[in-house]
Design a protein around this motif. Structure first.
Motif, mmCIF file in Angstrom:
data_model
loop_
_atom_site.group_PDB
_atom_site.id
_atom_site.type_symbol
_atom_site.label_atom_id
_atom_site.label_comp_id
_atom_site.label_asym_id
_atom_site.label_seq_id
_atom_site.Cartn_x
_atom_site.Cartn_y
_atom_site.Cartn_z
ATOM 1 N N VAL A 191 -16.646 -23.220 13.969
ATOM 2 C CA VAL A 191 -14.971 -23.212 13.768
ATOM 3 C C VAL A 191 -14.526 -23.694 12.079
ATOM 4 C CG1 VAL A 191 -14.186 -23.902 15.727
ATOM 5 C CG2 VAL A 191 -14.608 -25.559 14.134
ATOM 6 N N LEU A 192 -15.629 -23.912 11.716
ATOM 7 C CA LEU A 192 -15.895 -24.220 10.462
ATOM 8 C C LEU A 192 -14.891 -23.443 8.957
ATOM 9 C CD1 LEU A 192 -18.851 -26.278 8.953
ATOM 10 C CD2 LEU A 192 -17.179 -26.794 9.468
ATOM 11 N N PRO A 193 -15.546 -21.873 9.480
ATOM 12 C CA PRO A 193 -14.499 -21.412 7.993
ATOM 13 C C PRO A 193 -13.162 -21.265 8.574
ATOM 14 C CG PRO A 193 -16.168 -20.692 9.632
ATOM 15 C CD PRO A 193 -16.070 -21.454 9.844
ATOM 16 N N THR A 194 -12.088 -22.108 9.626
ATOM 17 C CA THR A 194 -11.202 -22.425 10.142
ATOM 18 C C THR A 194 -11.007 -23.703 9.497
ATOM 19 O OG1 THR A 194 -11.293 -22.887 11.961
ATOM 20 C CG2 THR A 194 -11.257 -20.796 12.085
ATOM 21 N N ALA A 195 -11.185 -24.449 8.924
ATOM 22 C CA ALA A 195 -11.006 -26.249 8.846
ATOM 23 C C ALA A 195 -10.545 -25.973 7.687
ATOM 24 C CB ALA A 195 -12.604 -26.499 8.180
ATOM 25 N N ARG A 196 -10.017 -26.799 6.951
ATOM 26 C CA ARG A 196 -9.023 -27.218 6.316
ATOM 27 C C ARG A 196 -8.703 -28.454 5.969
ATOM 28 N NH1 ARG A 196 -3.289 -23.778 6.090
ATOM 29 N NH2 ARG A 196 -3.898 -21.994 7.187
ATOM 30 N N PHE A 197 -8.175 -29.232 4.314
ATOM 31 C CA PHE A 197 -7.799 -30.465 4.367
ATOM 32 C C PHE A 197 -6.409 -30.497 4.017
ATOM 33 C CE2 PHE A 197 -11.835 -30.238 3.903
ATOM 34 C CZ PHE A 197 -12.572 -31.601 5.242
ATOM 35 N N LEU A 198 -5.683 -32.348 4.676
ATOM 36 C CA LEU A 198 -4.264 -32.252 3.678
ATOM 37 C C LEU A 198 -4.703 -32.015 2.105
ATOM 38 C CD1 LEU A 198 -3.592 -34.884 6.264
ATOM 39 C CD2 LEU A 198 -1.962 -32.628 6.228
ATOM 40 N N PRO A 199 -2.877 -31.676 1.135
ATOM 41 C CA PRO A 199 -3.564 -31.703 -0.031
ATOM 42 C C PRO A 199 -3.844 -33.253 -0.249
ATOM 43 C CG PRO A 199 -1.161 -30.476 1.056
ATOM 44 C CD PRO A 199 -2.119 -31.065 2.200
ATOM 45 N N PRO A 216 -8.020 -31.907 -7.733
ATOM 46 C CA PRO A 216 -7.291 -31.227 -7.220
ATOM 47 C C PRO A 216 -8.033 -30.706 -9.188
ATOM 48 C CG PRO A 216 -6.221 -33.047 -7.974
ATOM 49 C CD PRO A 216 -7.279 -33.748 -7.508
ATOM 50 N N ASP A 217 -9.425 -31.351 -9.847
ATOM 51 C CA ASP A 217 -9.302 -30.695 -10.758
ATOM 52 C C ASP A 217 -10.543 -29.436 -10.410
ATOM 53 O OD1 ASP A 217 -11.082 -32.423 -9.957
ATOM 54 O OD2 ASP A 217 -11.525 -33.810 -11.574
ATOM 55 N N GLY A 218 -10.844 -29.608 -9.380
ATOM 56 C CA GLY A 218 -12.057 -28.897 -8.559
ATOM 57 C C GLY A 218 -13.023 -29.102 -9.030
ATOM 58 N N ASN A 219 -13.591 -30.725 -8.577
ATOM 59 C CA ASN A 219 -14.692 -31.128 -9.201
ATOM 60 C C ASN A 219 -15.844 -32.321 -7.912
ATOM 61 O OD1 ASN A 219 -14.970 -30.336 -12.193
ATOM 62 N ND2 ASN A 219 -14.559 -32.818 -12.979
ATOM 63 N N LEU A 220 -15.922 -32.128 -7.634
ATOM 64 C CA LEU A 220 -16.653 -32.530 -6.574
ATOM 65 C C LEU A 220 -16.913 -34.115 -6.973
ATOM 66 C CD1 LEU A 220 -17.597 -31.622 -4.030
ATOM 67 C CD2 LEU A 220 -20.253 -31.261 -5.046
ATOM 68 N N TYR A 221 -16.334 -34.947 -5.946
ATOM 69 C CA TYR A 221 -16.767 -35.942 -6.127
ATOM 70 C C TYR A 221 -17.747 -36.891 -5.073
ATOM 71 C CZ TYR A 221 -12.668 -36.270 -9.275
ATOM 72 O OH TYR A 221 -11.982 -35.952 -10.287
ATOM 73 N N GLY A 222 -18.334 -36.764 -4.441
ATOM 74 C CA GLY A 222 -18.846 -37.191 -3.781
ATOM 75 C C GLY A 222 -19.538 -36.264 -2.339
ATOM 76 N N LEU A 223 -20.845 -36.395 -1.863
ATOM 77 C CA LEU A 223 -21.428 -35.800 -1.329
ATOM 78 C C LEU A 223 -21.391 -36.711 0.494
ATOM 79 C CD1 LEU A 223 -25.305 -34.905 -2.702
ATOM 80 C CD2 LEU A 223 -23.159 -33.745 -1.938
ATOM 81 N N ASN A 281 0.445 -21.614 13.554
ATOM 82 C CA ASN A 281 1.701 -21.581 13.602
ATOM 83 C C ASN A 281 2.199 -20.651 11.725
ATOM 84 O OD1 ASN A 281 3.757 -20.471 15.093
ATOM 85 N ND2 ASN A 281 5.213 -22.248 14.187
ATOM 86 N N GLY A 282 1.155 -21.287 11.183
ATOM 87 C CA GLY A 282 1.540 -20.453 9.635
ATOM 88 C C GLY A 282 2.308 -21.515 9.057
ATOM 89 N N GLY A 283 2.074 -23.285 9.382
ATOM 90 C CA GLY A 283 3.112 -23.661 8.907
ATOM 91 C C GLY A 283 2.141 -24.079 7.969
ATOM 92 N N ARG A 284 2.920 -25.355 6.568
ATOM 93 C CA ARG A 284 2.214 -26.024 5.641
ATOM 94 C C ARG A 284 2.639 -27.656 5.236
ATOM 95 N NH1 ARG A 284 4.706 -22.757 0.415
ATOM 96 N NH2 ARG A 284 6.722 -23.239 1.281
ATOM 97 N N PHE A 285 1.643 -28.227 4.572
ATOM 98 C CA PHE A 285 2.875 -29.778 4.230
ATOM 99 C C PHE A 285 3.101 -29.300 3.306
ATOM 100 C CE2 PHE A 285 0.041 -30.356 7.922
ATOM 101 C CZ PHE A 285 0.480 -31.579 8.536
ATOM 102 N N LEU A 286 2.758 -28.726 1.975
ATOM 103 C CA LEU A 286 3.810 -29.011 0.782
ATOM 104 C C LEU A 286 3.527 -27.829 0.474
ATOM 105 C CD1 LEU A 286 0.934 -31.754 -1.516
ATOM 106 C CD2 LEU A 286 3.412 -32.140 0.123
ATOM 107 N N ASP A 287 4.841 -27.206 -0.156
ATOM 108 C CA ASP A 287 5.537 -25.615 -0.799
ATOM 109 C C ASP A 287 5.312 -26.016 -2.143
ATOM 110 O OD1 ASP A 287 7.325 -27.334 -2.191
ATOM 111 O OD2 ASP A 287 8.728 -26.943 -1.444
#
Lengths: 745, 272
Positions: free
Chosen positions: A376-384, A133-140, A211-217
């Motif tokens: 499809v990578l540009p559409t990839a997302r991760f859970l928060p 969440p701090d924008g820092n990279l923790y691994g590769l 469908n435009g939904g999300r996991f956290l508001d």
């Protein structure tokens, strides 16, 4: 008695976590990543040797993780053991928990200081998966796979259905599914499906995002109850239960056992990842009498979206050589390893040039459109990552499966209940941070108290005034009992007290014990509101009620069958005992294949476990056999002379004589039933819903998956309480029925 | 006629109980990647015996694994036999205050779920600096960890005639002499039973080695086997080939000693 003391003394010493007695001359880098059997092991070894050549005086020690049955837990245990570990890997679903426990080294400063680091060498959307969440990279990254759909091209061609275009939609999917669902054998139920639908959290998420939904508001509340998410769930329910064009066979726990796509009985399969190509590579082509298959992007709705399964290399904070560890992470995500992983078809390499090489985009190897995994990578997302979704996934699984898999409750109700459960979990995590620390000293004191209690007991019993001879005998007895008494204090009573204290606290096993927080009776109060716990109680008691008597009868039947003096009786006894010899982990793999349809249905999953249990009654059979051989043959003779047939002799002679044996087997059977763990762990992981979430399994999940060792201990004590009360009840109730013939003094 | 029906029933039962083993052998001979998703009654396409050396090679340094597992098993068996027979003897033949209550306590410890104890025991061994050694696998099992075996020994010792003990007493034997010269030699069936039970349990144990053993040189067979079971790709044919190899000694031991096995389980402690 004083001889016992040294065993407890070390507990008084201050903790010396992880200080080895002597520092070796060379620097040792301890690495725990892949399993040894894994085809890429040789690339891992090559990477280690290259690293050693480039860093004189450094030795890389590669440990083997223990596979899926304990892989994720293994890393946690190494950390919990305070052992040195410099590089490991984690699954993206675990990232949030590791961040929460603050055990990962932030690698951003190392990247910033490294002139050879080029961020653009890696896929940017994938790097997002290991960014805090701090924008820092923790691994590769090791390898990753976006979720796609597998297509049976032969079915589509034969049904005259056009293959999906890359930008196909939910409506296209529905239409194609309708056109390919068939009842081939005319029994009124479809046996060729449009889609075999996967349903775990990573597979479910893309529908919600599309469908435009999300996991956290924006307030950090769970947003699963927003209309977009509800609609997505409604669509899946429609496919499964209204249109009946989808098969529900591909839940997470039985995805390996099921072969609907492999059997050529479904047009589409997914959302699922690259790993399935390994399983499907043996499918013969259409020309060879099988079918042709390929992969396509997920269908879209308001937007395109997919999730990504991903493992990445990290450095735990306990590493004593952070700079070297960082450099080894770079090496693992470097050319040798990444090209090697691509060559063996492990997944999509995170290193771009490895992914674009012929090693990954191999035209010879199916699927033809491997490119899709990159497209499809540009559409990839991760859970928060601010929230541990593995915990929420388990907690909400039952509700969501009730709706999607079983179609019993409407989407809206399921989503609202799931969001409420998730919000409770979120609130609990926040609340935990406000609790005071217990203090590690109290745990040492509890362990010590166990040992001292045994010493005190021995001293009290020995110290009574007695005649000299009796005193001598008592002293001798205690010497004989010493090994057991030491064990009682050190390994049973002490740990039990520690566990009792843990059950009143909350502690993550990968943290220092000093970070345990005091919860008091709130842990036990939480049981009242925990729906999963209630389900697991029901499951455990239900299983025991069925399994214990049936196992008893089976064991008795087998013992009677193998008790004669006929030829082959010995062989029969051996055969009946055989399944007991095989480890439950292996047996589970077999039964999963045999009982698969039963394991999918909440109404039959418990009976399936009961049936399975009948195979492993070997030990109980032995005890019965021993009992049978002790029955006085003269009693049988007398009964025979009186004209009693075999059944009457069994009822009136054998069974009464077996009384104590039945009781022993009953108690042992109860213990086993209540502690059943390995089979559900291997076969169902608790599903469908919570229908096989046994208490022992649930507490294991709490402790090792969600890192809530305190609540796990609370559950363990509930388990103990249940077993204790039941055993006492059985012993009490049995007094009227069991007669001990010639019981000793 | 009825005899034949009985025989037939027994053969059918035997077949049902042999089935898991047969499936395991069949799966271990399948070509790579073919054992998954196949119906459970599938016969292998040809016999792929090469799975066995491949599995052995993938498990790591097989000599080391066999040595470690043997050492561990032997230590557990010897330790269990000694400690459980000592305690069993005290409970059966010596008089001291609180004996029956203590024996109940022995049985009550059976009820502590392993899950309650696992983590505190782990913390204890971590504090003692014994993680990644064999001690955490031996000590808790041997010392206090086997109430059922203590029970077996006690019951057996109860059944040994008092005359023998008196005779030994007359010859000048004290408690230890009676235990060592009279009781133990007579208890051969229980010793066999406890040895086999311990052998099977230790040889196949997966969880304790998983928790405590980390270094390459400390791995056991069961642990090496488990690494075949990877998240998405279960190498069933190798897993089964490996399992068959690891299981073979268990079957052999059981088959050879099954006669002893039965005589050792004596439940009513009648004294002659």
């Amino acid at each position: 008695m004083a001889a016992l003391l040294p065993l407890f003394l070390p507990l008084l010493a201050p903790p010396t976590a992880g200080d080895p007695p002597r520092e070796p001359a060379e620097t040792v880098l301890r690495v725990l990543v892949h399993e040894r059997w894994f085809a890429g092991w040789k690339y891992l070894q090559a990477t280690a040797r290259e690293f050693e050549a480039a860093h004189p005086g450094v030795r890389v020690e590669v440990l083997s993780s223990a596979g899926a049955t304990g892989g994720a837990e293994k890393v946690k245990l190494v950390l919990a053991g305070g052992l040195p570990l410099d590089v490991t890997w984690i699954d993206v679903t675990e990232f949030a928990a590791w961040l929460r426990e603050d055990v990962l080294l932030d690698l951003q400063p190392f990247f910033d200081a490294d002139p050879t680091w080029r961020r653009e060498d890696y896929f940017e959307p994938i790097l997002q998966g290991m960014t805090g969440p701090d924008g820092n990279l923790y691994g590769l990254p090791s390898t990753f796979t976006p979720y796609v759909i597998y297509v049976n091209q032969t079915i589509l061609r034969r049904a005259g259905v056009a293959p999906p275009r890359p930008d196909w939609t939910w409506d296209d999917l529905l239409a194609k599914c309708r056109a390919t669902t068939r009842d081939l054998d005319g029994d009124g139920a479809p046996d060729q499906f449009g889609i075999s639908l996967t349903q775990w959290m990573q597979a479910l998420a893309p529908w919600i995002w599309q469908n435009g939904g999300r996991f956290l508001d924006e307030n950090g509340r769970c947003a699963l109850d927003e209309p977009e998410a509800v609609e997505a769930v409604e669509f899946l329910i429609r496919l499964l239960h209204e249109e009946k064009v989808a098969s529900d066979d591909a839940t997470f726990q039985n995805q390996l056992a099921t072969g609907l796509f492999q059997a050529g009985r479904t047009a589409f399969y997914g959302p699922v990842g690259f790993w399935e190509t390994y399983r499907f590579q043996h499918i013969p082509t259409e020309a060879e009498g099988g079918f042709d298959w390929d992969v396509v992007p997920l269908p879209r709705r308001r937007q395109a979206a997919t999730s990504v399964a991903l493992r990445f290399y990290v450095v735990p904070k306990v590493s004593r050589h952070p700079q070297l560890a960082y450099e080894f992470v770079r090496a693992l995500a470097g050319d040798t390893m990444q090209r090697g992983l691509a060559a063996i078809g492990n997944g999509v390499p995170g290193l771009k040039r490895a992914a674009f090489s012929s090693a990954f985009l191999d035209p010879e190897r199916p699927p033809a459109s491997e490119q899709v995994f990159l497209d499809v990578l540009p559409t990839a997302r991760f859970l928060p990552v601010t929230v541990d979704w593995t915990e929420i996934e388990k907690a909400t699984q039952a509700v969501l499966e009730e709706a999607i898999l079983l179609g019993r409750i409407p989407a809206r109700e399921a989503c609202e209940r799931a969001a409420a459960i998730a919000d409770r979990a979120l609130a609990r995590t926040e609340d935990l941070q406000r609790r005071p620390f217990v203090g590690a000293g109290w745990f040492s004191a509890a362990q010590l108290a166990g040992g001292l209690a045994v010493l005190a007991l021995a001293a009290a019993l020995l110290g009574r005034r007695r005649p000299r001879l009796a005193r001598r005998e008592a002293r001798a007895a205690w010497l004989f009992l010493a090994p057991w008494a030491i064990g009682l204090g050190a390994f049973l009573l002490g740990p039990a007290l520690v566990s009792a204290l843990l059950s009143l606290s909350e502690w993550s096993p990968i943290q220092d014990l000093g970070r345990a927080r005091w919860m008091g009776l709130d842990q036990y109060r939480r049981l009242l509101a925990d729906g999963t716990f209630h389900d697991s109680l029901r499951v455990t008691f239900g299983y025991a009620a069925l399994a214990v008597p049936l196992q008893l009868l089976t064991a008795l039947g087998l013992a009677l069958a193998a008790n004669g003096a006929f030829r082959g009786a010995g062989a029969l006894r051996t055969i009946f005992y055989l399944p007991t010899v095989i480890s439950p982990v292996i047996l589970g793999a077999l039964w999963r294949q045999l009982l698969e349809p039963w394991l999918k249905d909440p109404a039959t999953v418990l009976p399936a476990f009961v049936v399975m249990g009948l195979w492993t009654t070997g030990a109980q059979m032995l005890v019965f056999l021993a009992g049978l051989q002790a029955v006085d043959p003269r009693l049988h003779e007398a009964a025979r002379v009186d004209g009693a047939g075999p059944l009457r002799r069994l009822w009136h002679v054998t069974l009464p004589a077996l009384g104590p044996v039945v009781l022993l087997n009953l108690v042992v059977g109860l213990l086993n039933a209540f502690q059943l763990f390995a089979q559900p762990f291997v076969m169902t992981q608790g599903g469908p819903g919570n229908a096989s979430r046994f208490l022992a399994l649930y507490l294991y999940e709490q402790g090792f998956r969600f890192l809530r060792m305190g609540y796990a201990s609370t559950l363990a004590w509930v388990l103990f309480g249940a077993v204790f009360v039941l055993t006492l009840a059985v012993l009490r109730g049995s007094r009227r029925f069991v007669h001990y013939a010639g019981a000793g003094r | 006629m009825r005899r034949w029906a009985n025989r037939l029933l027994l053969v059918a039962l035997a077949a049902a109980f042999l089935y898991p083993l047969a499936w395991m052998l069949s799966a271990s001979l399948q070509p790579e990647g073919a054992a998954l998703g196949r119906p459970p009654f599938y016969l292998p396409d040809g016999l792929h015996f090469e799975n066995y050396p491949v599995a052995a090679a993938r498990m790591g340094r097989i000599h080391r694994l066999v040595w470690n597992t043997t050492l561990l098993t032997a230590a557990c068996i010897l330790g269990q036999l000694l400690c459980c027979s000592l305690a069993g003897y005290a409970f059966a033949r010596l008089r001291f205050a609180g004996r029956d209550a203590l024996f109940l306590l022995v049985l009550a410890t059976m009820m502590l779920p392993p899950q309650v104890l696992a983590i505190p025991q782990f913390l204890l061994f971590r504090r003692l600096g014994l993680v990644d050694t064999f001690w955490p696998l031996i000590l808790p099992t041997v010392l206090g960890g086997a109430p059922f075996f203590i029970f077996l020994f006690r019951q057996y010792f109860l059944s040994i005639p008092q005359e023998l003990v008196e005779a030994a007493r007359v010859d000048g034997c004290r408690a230890w002499g009676v235990y060592w010269r009279i009781m133990l030699p007579l208890a051969r069936p229980v010793i066999g039973t406890v040895a086999i039970f311990t052998f099977l349990a230790t040889w196949n144990d997966f969880w304790a080695p998983l928790i405590y053993l980390n270094s390459e040189e400390n791995q056991t067979l069961a642990l090496a086997l488990a690494s075949f079971n990877q998240s998405y790709r279960v190498a069933v044919e190798w897993l089964m080939a490996g399992t068959s190899m690891v299981l073979a000694p268990c079957l052999l031991v059981y088959f050879l000693f099954q006669k002893v096995f039965l005589r050792g389980v004596r439940l009513s402690g009648a004294k002659g």
